[in-house]
Design a protein around this motif. Structure first.
Motif, PDB file in Angstrom:
ATOM      1  N   GLN A  76      48.905  74.554  23.884  1.00 55.15           N
ATOM      2  CA  GLN A  76      48.917  73.436  22.945  1.00 55.15           C
ATOM      3  C   GLN A  76      49.491  72.177  23.589  1.00 55.15           C
ATOM      4  N   LEU A  77      48.955  71.055  23.180  1.00 60.55           N
ATOM      5  CA  LEU A  77      49.416  69.759  23.665  1.00 60.55           C
ATOM      6  C   LEU A  77      50.317  69.134  22.600  1.00 60.55           C
ATOM      7  N   TYR A  78      51.518  68.752  22.999  1.00 63.49           N
ATOM      8  CA  TYR A  78      52.486  68.163  22.076  1.00 63.49           C
ATOM      9  C   TYR A  78      52.687  66.683  22.408  1.00 63.49           C
ATOM     10  N   PHE A  79      53.041  65.918  21.394  1.00 65.56           N
ATOM     11  CA  PHE A  79      53.507  64.561  21.657  1.00 65.56           C
ATOM     12  C   PHE A  79      54.878  64.631  22.311  1.00 65.56           C
ATOM     13  N   THR A  80      55.095  63.779  23.297  1.00 66.90           N
ATOM     14  CA  THR A  80      56.442  63.626  23.834  1.00 66.90           C
ATOM     15  C   THR A  80      56.977  62.210  23.634  1.00 66.90           C
ATOM     16  N   TYR A  81      56.058  61.236  23.408  1.00 64.89           N
ATOM     17  CA  TYR A  81      56.499  59.880  23.090  1.00 64.89           C
ATOM     18  C   TYR A  81      55.308  59.065  22.598  1.00 64.89           C
ATOM     19  N   THR A  82      55.555  58.235  21.566  1.00 65.16           N
ATOM     20  CA  THR A  82      54.517  57.401  20.957  1.00 65.16           C
ATOM     21  C   THR A  82      55.053  55.978  20.840  1.00 65.16           C
ATOM     22  N   HIS A  83      54.268  54.989  21.281  1.00 67.53           N
ATOM     23  CA  HIS A  83      54.747  53.611  21.309  1.00 67.53           C
ATOM     24  C   HIS A  83      53.590  52.665  20.982  1.00 67.53           C
ATOM     25  N   LEU A  84      53.686  51.971  19.879  1.00 69.19           N
ATOM     26  CA  LEU A  84      52.726  50.923  19.534  1.00 69.19           C
ATOM     27  C   LEU A  84      53.229  49.625  20.157  1.00 69.19           C
ATOM     28  N   VAL A  85      52.468  49.069  21.102  1.00 66.97           N
ATOM     29  CA  VAL A  85      52.962  47.932  21.884  1.00 66.97           C
ATOM     30  C   VAL A  85      51.963  46.783  21.863  1.00 66.97           C
ATOM     31  N   CYS A  86      52.504  45.578  21.936  1.00 67.08           N
ATOM     32  CA  CYS A  86      51.686  44.368  22.047  1.00 67.08           C
ATOM     33  C   CYS A  86      52.239  43.514  23.186  1.00 67.08           C
ATOM     34  N   ARG A  87      51.339  42.967  23.995  1.00 63.84           N
ATOM     35  CA  ARG A  87      51.707  42.074  25.090  1.00 63.84           C
ATOM     36  C   ARG A  87      51.043  40.723  24.809  1.00 63.84           C
ATOM     37  N   THR A  88      51.843  39.684  24.762  1.00 68.55           N
ATOM     38  CA  THR A  88      51.329  38.367  24.400  1.00 68.55           C
ATOM     39  C   THR A  88      51.539  37.399  25.556  1.00 68.55           C
ATOM     40  N   ALA A  89      50.457  36.726  25.959  1.00 66.75           N
ATOM     41  CA  ALA A  89      50.572  35.712  27.009  1.00 66.75           C
ATOM     42  C   ALA A  89      51.377  34.529  26.487  1.00 66.75           C
ATOM     43  N   LEU A  90      52.382  34.105  27.225  1.00 66.58           N
ATOM     44  CA  LEU A  90      53.194  32.957  26.826  1.00 66.58           C
ATOM     45  C   LEU A  90      52.384  31.664  26.971  1.00 66.58           C
ATOM     46  N   PRO A  91      52.732  30.633  26.220  1.00 68.36           N
ATOM     47  CA  PRO A  91      51.935  29.387  26.224  1.00 68.36           C
ATOM     48  C   PRO A  91      51.760  28.770  27.603  1.00 68.36           C
ATOM     49  N   ASP A  92      52.755  28.945  28.478  1.00 65.83           N
ATOM     50  CA  ASP A  92      52.656  28.330  29.807  1.00 65.83           C
ATOM     51  C   ASP A  92      52.077  29.279  30.848  1.00 65.83           C
ATOM     52  N   SER A  93      51.457  30.369  30.399  1.00 61.18           N
ATOM     53  CA  SER A  93      50.888  31.342  31.326  1.00 61.18           C
ATOM     54  C   SER A  93      49.710  30.737  32.072  1.00 61.18           C
ATOM     55  N   PRO A  94      49.742  30.678  33.413  1.00 57.44           N
ATOM     56  CA  PRO A  94      48.629  30.086  34.172  1.00 57.44           C
ATOM     57  C   PRO A  94      47.398  30.983  34.146  1.00 57.44           C
ATOM     58  N   MET A  95      46.242  30.391  34.076  1.00 55.56           N
ATOM     59  CA  MET A  95      44.994  31.153  34.018  1.00 55.56           C
ATOM     60  C   MET A  95      44.639  31.779  35.360  1.00 55.56           C
ATOM     61  N   ASP A  96      45.203  31.265  36.435  1.00 56.64           N
ATOM     62  CA  ASP A  96      44.854  31.793  37.755  1.00 56.64           C
ATOM     63  C   ASP A  96      45.908  32.768  38.291  1.00 56.64           C
ATOM     64  N   ARG A  97      46.790  33.250  37.428  1.00 58.41           N
ATOM     65  CA  ARG A  97      47.846  34.172  37.884  1.00 58.41           C
ATOM     66  C   ARG A  97      47.227  35.511  38.303  1.00 58.41           C
ATOM     67  N   ASN A  98      47.859  36.153  39.269  1.00 56.66           N
ATOM     68  CA  ASN A  98      47.343  37.427  39.753  1.00 56.66           C
ATOM     69  C   ASN A  98      48.378  38.544  39.665  1.00 56.66           C
ATOM     70  N   ASP A  99      49.484  38.293  38.924  1.00 52.42           N
ATOM     71  CA  ASP A  99      50.451  39.377  38.739  1.00 52.42           C
ATOM     72  C   ASP A  99      49.906  40.364  37.706  1.00 52.42           C
ATOM     73  N   LEU A 100      50.547  41.513  37.607  1.00 49.61           N
ATOM     74  CA  LEU A 100      50.075  42.563  36.717  1.00 49.61           C
ATOM     75  C   LEU A 100      50.902  42.611  35.440  1.00 49.61           C
ATOM     76  N   SER A 101      50.243  42.926  34.347  1.00 48.18           N
ATOM     77  CA  SER A 101      50.955  43.145  33.093  1.00 48.18           C
ATOM     78  C   SER A 101      51.745  44.445  33.159  1.00 48.18           C
ATOM     79  N   HIS A 102      51.252  45.398  33.925  1.00 46.17           N
ATOM     80  CA  HIS A 102      51.984  46.635  34.205  1.00 46.17           C
ATOM     81  C   HIS A 102      51.569  47.090  35.601  1.00 46.17           C
ATOM     82  N   LYS A 103      52.524  47.199  36.506  1.00 41.74           N
ATOM     83  CA  LYS A 103      52.207  47.511  37.895  1.00 41.74           C
ATOM     84  C   LYS A 103      51.632  48.921  38.023  1.00 41.74           C
ATOM     85  N   VAL A 104      51.015  49.190  39.162  1.00 45.87           N
ATOM     86  CA  VAL A 104      50.417  50.497  39.421  1.00 45.87           C
ATOM     87  C   VAL A 104      51.505  51.569  39.425  1.00 45.87           C
ATOM     88  N   HIS A 105      51.245  52.672  38.721  1.00 42.52           N
ATOM     89  CA  HIS A 105      52.242  53.727  38.593  1.00 42.52           C
ATOM     90  C   HIS A 105      51.570  55.029  38.183  1.00 42.52           C
TER      91      HIS A 105
END
Length: 741
Positions: free
Chosen positions: A563-592
């Motif tokens: 059987q598969l059990y829940f171990t953690y549940t998270h409802l999340v939202c990520r919002t771009a800030l007003p000064d966020s540049p359109m040409d940015r190349n950083d990650l919202s969540h790095k490789v992992h």
């Protein structure tokens, strides 16, 4: 499952009574006692191996009195033998290190070999001290098979029967339990011990492990003093326990430097390398032995000392010692949110100086040695295939047993959720999660297992849009149709009403990217808001049902055998800030990886502080009215523009196994808000999401009799303690919890 329940029964009846363990003596007292034992041993005029054979013969002849006497003498003699070997090696190592070299310049690393020659000369003399135990010749060791039987506590496999035949039932139970601690899956012994517990004069609370590590009783006395707020006493006990733990591991490591049958005749350098690797592998097991307490594995027993010490010193007003303990703890787990918060609190105190945050020397040395040794073992494994092949050949007859033990250690590592072993997901503290687990276990003690899959309304309307072949990897897929637009909008509205900025990241509003704001809400926080009447119960119901629909699909798609059990549940939202540049190349969540640490370009190791119990993961998306934010699978740590991209949309889910085979990340959110339901699953019910169990009970309580009537209640950022208090104080909630599946 039967075996698991039986072992839990044994642990529940016996191992929690740590105060019944014998008092540990100090180092001087141990040496004095061993000296007396040595004198008694000399009178026997037999080697340890000879006496072991005599004890077995007495057992076969059913001479129960001689069987008891001889096997007890064997264990007494082995302890003397082991202590003398360790003392010799420790003394000779120190003596050689303190002697000036014959020639001052270290030509061709000859200083190292000179020290080993000096150690050997010292050992030739020192080993004479225990030859009456081991045998007449200097440097004579115990036969390997006899020594292994003593290490594995097979003496107690005989001894409990001898005690039973003489009607010494309590002694029989103690001996058999000691054997079971080392062999917890021995079915016949489990059944026999259960029978012993019913015999006259046997008291389950007095059943003890006769071979318990020296530090154990001190540690649990320290825990007791800590819980009773006797902080001065706790500090003394934990400092003593910490010293005893490190000394015990050092003794174990010295004992590992024994003989080694290479099974062939290598050249000089190869002989040294092979023997060194053999000893090093043995030494890496020492901490595992020390962390196994009465059959239960505590992953980070050593680390927990510093947790207790920092708070005890704080309560005693010794802020410098508290800060030192905090910094030492963070060496073991630099990402622990609770301890990082403690550090910030201490920093804010007017009398605290920056230099107070200096790690204790024994912790620094311990972790540096561990890191070096693990790296060296990995190097040996990767680069010296010939040596690995030779190890495999030498250990061919023991390979099955070795693999079985490795699997058992992995299971034991997940078995106990405690303050010393838990690495909690974001939003949880190890202390409160352990309290919550403990409270639920007490309330539901009549049940043998906990299920986190209550019959909820599960829709089977999802359909696969991409499988492994299309996604270029293993154990991954994408499906659509989990939610319609109305349901997605409802969940986004719910998130906007309840989500907390920086949830799970110590209120850090931008934990992954400085150009984004992170918000989240958990099952536990939602349940508390329903409990206090702050939101309608329908919100919690849709949260549970939506996530359960995803879990059910993942379990069925992968065709899991457990059987598969829940171990953690998270409802999340990520919002771009007003000064966020359109040409940015950083990650919202790095490789992992979700259950491993990505330490190199594409090397992901399952070690703390990774959540190693996670088996599968899924992300259920709620919207696509934003720019950027694409999910992608990666082949290594620096991949960005991978081909295997998943574009979010309402009702779409990507699911995958949680190991290093499925490295992944999220591209930066350039404009708008990206919301998703992040889900992690486990097949080990010991890491079940306890908040979900409580949430169902709270839902039933509110549906039946309404919310708890308390005005102006605020759910704090760290809300887990409130959940524990609800369980402890609300009899109606406990009633619904007991009746929940």
């Amino acid at each position: 499952m039967i075996r698991f329940v039986t072992l839990l029964f044994l642990c529940g009846v016996i191992t929690c009574n740590n105060d019944t363990l014998s008092t540990v003596t100090s180092g001087d007292e141990q040496v004095e006692d061993l000296g007396t034992e040595e004198k008694n041993w000399s009178a026997k005029n037999k080697t340890l191996n000879e006496l072991f054979k005599d004890a077995v013969q007495a057992y076969l002849e059913e001479n129960w009195v001689r069987c008891i006497d001889d096997f007890n003498a064997v264990m007494q003699g082995y302890k003397v033998y082991r202590r003398m070997i360790v003392n010799c090696r420790e003394k000779c190592r120190a003596k050689a290190a303190g002697t000036a070299p014959i020639f001052p310049e270290n030509i061709d690393d000859l200083h190292f070999y000179e020290k080993k020659v000096r150690e050997t000369l010292c050992l030739l003399t020192c080993n004479q001290e225990y030859r009456e135990i081991a045998g007449a010749k200097a440097l004579k060791m115990l036969p390997r098979d006899t020594e292994q039987k003593l290490i594995d506590h097979h003496v107690y496999e005989y001894l409990h029967i001898c005690y039973y035949q003489k009607n010494r039932y309590q002694d029989a139970a103690n001996a058999l339990f000691t054997f079971l601690v080392r062999h917890p899956e021995h079915e016949a012994s489990i059944e026999t011990l259960k029978r012993y517990l019913t015999l006259p004069g046997v008291q389950s609370e007095n059943v003890v492990n006769l071979e318990s590590s020296p530090y154990v009783s001190i540690y649990f006395k320290g825990v007791s003093a800590y819980e009773n707020e006797y902080y001065a006493e706790a500090v003394g006990l934990f400092e003593t326990s910490l010293k005893s733990y490190i000394e015990s591991e050092e003794e174990c490591r010295f004992y590992c430097e024994g003989s080694f049958d290479q099974g062939w005749h290598p050249e000089f350098t190869s002989s040294i390398a092979n023997h060194f690797a053999y000893c090093l592998k043995c030494k890496r097991v020492c901490s595992q032995v020390l962390n196994s307490i009465n059959g239960n594995y505590h992953r980070d027993m050593l680390k927990s000392h510093y947790n207790y010490l920092q708070f005890s010193y704080y309560k005693l007003g010794n802020l410098k010692a508290a800060c030192t303990a905090v910094e030492s703890y963070l060496l073991f787990d630099p990402a622990d949110e609770t301890m990082l918060q403690n550090k910030e609190y201490y920093k804010s105190q007017p009398k605290v100086k920056d230099e107070y945050f200096t790690s204790r020397q024994e912790a620094v040395v311990y972790l540096k040695r561990q890191e070096y040794e693990l790296s060296l073992l990995r190097y040996i494994s990767d680069e010296f295939s010939a040596i690995d092949a030779k190890f495999s050949k030498m250990k061919k007859k023991k390979q099955q047993k070795k693999e079985k033990n490795e699997n058992k250690e992995k299971e034991l590592g997940k078995k106990l959720i405690s303050e010393a072993s838990l690495y909690p997901p974001p939003g949880h503290s190890s202390l409160t999660q352990a309290k919550l687990s403990s409270n639920l276990s007490k309330i539901q003690e009549e049940r043998h297992e906990i299920s986190d899959t209550k019959e909820l309304r599960v829709k089977n309307v999802a359909y696969i849009i991409a499988k492994e072949e299309e996604l270029g990897g293993k154990n991954r897929y994408v499906a659509d149709g989990f939610l319609n637009s109305t349901e997605c909008k409802s969940l986004i509205k719910f998130a906007s009403m309840t989500a907390v900025e920086g949830d799970g990241y110590s209120e850090n509003k931008s934990p992954h990217s400085k150009y984004e704001r992170f918000e989240g809400i958990t099952i536990g926080r939602t349940a508390l808001m329903v409990y206090f009447g702050q939101i309608e119960p329908e919100w919690l119901e849709i949260f549970l049902e939506t996530s359960e629909q995803a879990r059910d699909h993942v379990e069925r798609y992968f065709g899991l055998d457990r059987q598969l059990y829940f171990t953690y549940t998270h409802l999340v939202c990520r919002t771009a800030l007003p000064d966020s540049p359109m040409d940015r190349n950083d990650l919202s969540h790095k490789v992992h990886g979700d259950n491993c640490l990505l330490i190199e370009k594409n090397t992901c190791v399952q070690e703390s502080p990774a959540y190693v119990w996670r088996d599968h993961s899924a992300i259920l998306y709620l919207n696509d009215d934003f720019q950027g934010g694409e999910f992608f699978f990666a082949t290594d740590q620096i991949s960005r523009d991978a081909d295997n991209i998943v574009s979010p949309r309402c009702g779409r889910m990507v699911a995958f196994s949680a190991g290093g085979e499925n490295l992944h990340g999220v591209r930066g959110v350039l404009r708008g808000k990206r919301c998703a339901l992040a889900l992690w699953f486990t097949q080990d019910e010991n890491y079940i999401e306890y908040e979900r169990v409580l949430a169902r009970a709270i839902l039933e309580r509110v549906r039946s009799i309404g919310p708890f009537k308390e005005k102006n209640v605020q759910v704090p950022l760290k809300y887990e303690d409130i959940l524990v208090q609800c369980v402890n104080n609300d009899e109606l909630l406990r009633h619904f919890l007991k009746s929940s599946p």
